[in-house]
Structures are given as structure tokens and as C-alpha cells.
Scaffold this active site. Structure first.
Site, PDB file in Angstrom:
ATOM      1  N   THR A   1       0.123   4.347   0.442  1.00  0.00           N
ATOM      2  CA  THR A   1      -0.197   5.264   1.534  1.00  0.00           C
ATOM      3  C   THR A   1       0.358   4.771   2.858  1.00  0.00           C
ATOM      4  O   THR A   1       0.914   5.548   3.647  1.00  0.00           O
ATOM      5  CB  THR A   1      -1.718   5.455   1.637  1.00  0.00           C
ATOM      6  OG1 THR A   1      -2.220   5.952   0.398  1.00  0.00           O
ATOM      7  CG2 THR A   1      -2.077   6.432   2.746  1.00  0.00           C
TER       8      THR A   1
ATOM      9  N   CYS B   1       0.868  -1.186   0.000  1.00  0.00           N
ATOM     10  CA  CYS B   1       0.000   0.000   0.000  1.00  0.00           C
ATOM     11  C   CYS B   1       0.896   1.224   0.000  1.00  0.00           C
ATOM     12  O   CYS B   1       1.710   1.396   0.924  1.00  0.00           O
ATOM     13  CB  CYS B   1      -0.886  -0.009   1.242  1.00  0.00           C
ATOM     14  SG  CYS B   1      -1.896   1.474   1.477  1.00  0.00           S
TER      15      CYS B   1
ATOM     16  N   CYS C   1      -0.890   3.707  -6.618  1.00  0.00           N
ATOM     17  CA  CYS C   1      -1.759   2.974  -5.697  1.00  0.00           C
ATOM     18  C   CYS C   1      -1.844   1.556  -6.219  1.00  0.00           C
ATOM     19  O   CYS C   1      -1.984   1.343  -7.434  1.00  0.00           O
ATOM     20  CB  CYS C   1      -3.151   3.618  -5.641  1.00  0.00           C
ATOM     21  SG  CYS C   1      -4.371   2.675  -4.685  1.00  0.00           S
TER      22      CYS C   1
END
Length: 259
Positions: free
Chosen positions: A75, A73, A183
Site C-alpha cells: 500500500t 508495504c 500484502c
């Protein structure tokens, strides 16, 4: 330790794109994939919330006996991986947008990056961009709504096409020749992106690089699984299992379990 699984987590099903690359490179390895779809997307959450969720995911995978953890991921990597590495002894592999190869290879001196708000606003992303892309134009777009559509099974919907056209147009106006997918959900958009982008625009993500780094770290710590048989795969999610199953094309033996 060698036969213990590789743990992989993401804020949903998108990180299965990373799992596929790892499985392709390391087919002998046992793997456990954890999808925190109930809390997706992470990109709109605070740094503190992202860290707390990443810790929860990590502890779940450690309890499952994982020998290494891949934070699949962008983020979570850009906001939490330093804290994870400081807290746990287990090796961690992170992922961040592949801005470096795009910046080094662009001919038009303009690249686009489609990512979450949490990634684009992170300190790690800004450091990488400043280091490799200071002399080119970088068109950043937050892919608001994309993860939600994928997580709800609307990958190839008309709503998705509308969003992508909206986010891609400013990049096309700037004459980009590289689009960086920031992403892990976004590689599943490849058929739509190929349809919407001119042929000269190259699309890149971090999947293969993450798989190679995972192999390198396992080798460094003498953790590679030397068994010759195919690895065992387990996929865990706290939301709809049908979406994950469709992304994996029902091609693998999957053990679903809510957590």
C-alpha cells in the site's frame, strides 16, 4: 556508507517477511526494521495519510543512518513511493503484487489476488494489471480484517480461517491456478492457504524479487557491505513486541524500541 544499515518499514509486522528474504540473500548487511503497527493497516487510509506516514517512517530510518530504504508495504509503495523518491536522495526499493508472473504463467487464464483496498485501488496496481493481465480473468479480493488479526496475534485463529475461506471461494469458483499475495503480512498465512487451496494452485509473493532488487541497487551504488561477519539486526515497533517476536521465532538478536 557501506556498513550503514538497510532500512525497511511496513505498516506493521508483515514486512518482516521481506526482511527474511533480504537477510537470506544479504546476510552480511546490517538492517533496521520499523513496524508502524499502531497505524496498521494502511490499506484503509487515504492516499494523503499513507504518504504522511511513509514520510514519517522514512525520516526515522534516515536519522538511524540507513543507506537505502525498502518500502516493505504494498500500500505504501503504490501510494507513496513516487513522493518519497522525489523528496529524498536515498535509494528506495518498492514492492507491488507479483501479478506479472502469475499472468504470464497461468494455464486456466484466471488468477486471484488477495490484497488491501489501498493497493487494489492504486494507480500503479491498475497500470500493472492492464499491462500484463488484460487477456485473463483477475479475481480481486480485499483482505479486510486479515492484517488486524495478524497484528493482534491471531494468525492461525478460527476467525482467520473463516475470513480466508470467504475470500478464496470466489477465486476457486473462477478456477484460478495462481494466487498472488498483495500484502507483506500475507506470506505468514502460507500454512493456512496450503490447507485451504487445491494442490494445483500456486501461491506467489514478491519477497525474493524485492531482495534481488535490493542487492542490485546496492551494487549499482557501490553500497554493498563487504564485511564477512553476520549483519546486525534491529527491530523497532510502536505496539506489542510479542507479536513480532513470535513471527521471527525468537531466532535472532532483536533490539525492540518504541518510536
Amino acid at each position: 556508507m557501506n556498513k550503514q544499515p538497510i532500512g525497511i518499514f511496513d505498516s506493521g509486522v508483515g514486512g518482516t517477511s521481506i526482511w527474511k528474504e533480504i537477510n537470506l540473500l544479504l546476510p552480511n548487511e546490517n538492517t533496521i526494521y520499523l513496524a508502524d503497527s499502531a497505524n496498521a493497516p494502511y490499506g484503509l487510509k487515504s492516499k494523503e495519510a499513507i504518504i504522511n506516514l511513509s514520510i514519517k517512517n522514512t525520516e526515522y530510518l534516515i536519522k538511524k543512518g540507513c543507506k537505502i530504504i525498502v518500502v516493505a508495504c504494498n500500500t505504501a509503495t503504490t501510494n507513496a513511493i513516487n513522493e518519497l523518491r522525489e523528496t529524498y536522495k536515498i535509494p528506495f526499493i518498492g514492492i507491488e503484487p507479483a501479478i506479472k508472473p502469475a499472468a504470464l504463467n497461468t494455464q486456466t487464464k484466471a488468477v486471484g489476488i488477495l490484497a488491501t483496498k489501498g493497493t487494489l485501488s492504486s494507480e500503479l496496481f491498475h497500470k500493472t494489471t492492464d499491462l500484463f493481465a488484460s487477456n485473463i480473468t483477475v479475481i480481486e479480493r480485499i483482505g479486510e480484517g486479515i492484517v488486524e488479526l495478524i497484528e493482534s496475534g491471531q494468525l492461525y485463529s478460527e476467525d482467520m480461517k473463516v475470513l480466508l475461506k470467504l475470500y478464496l471461494q470466489p477465486m476457486l469458483n473462477a478456477n484460478i491456478d495462481y494466487l498472488v499475495l498483495g500484502c507483506t503480512h500475507y506470506p505468514y498465512l502460507m500454512p493456512l492457504l496450503i490447507e485451504l487451496l487445491p494442490n494445483h494452485v500456486k501461491i506467489i509473493d514478491s519477497g525474493e524479487a524485492v531482495a534481488r532488487q535490493t542487492k542490485a541497487v546496492l551494487d549499482k551504488h557501490n553500497l554493498l557491505n563487504t564485511q564477512r561477519k553476520k549483519g546486525n539486526y534491529q527491530f523497532y515497533t510502536n505496539r506489542n513486541t510479542d507479536v513480532m517476536a513470535s513471527l521471527l521465532d525468537n531466532a535472532f538478536g532483536i533490539d525492540y524500541l518504541d518510536f
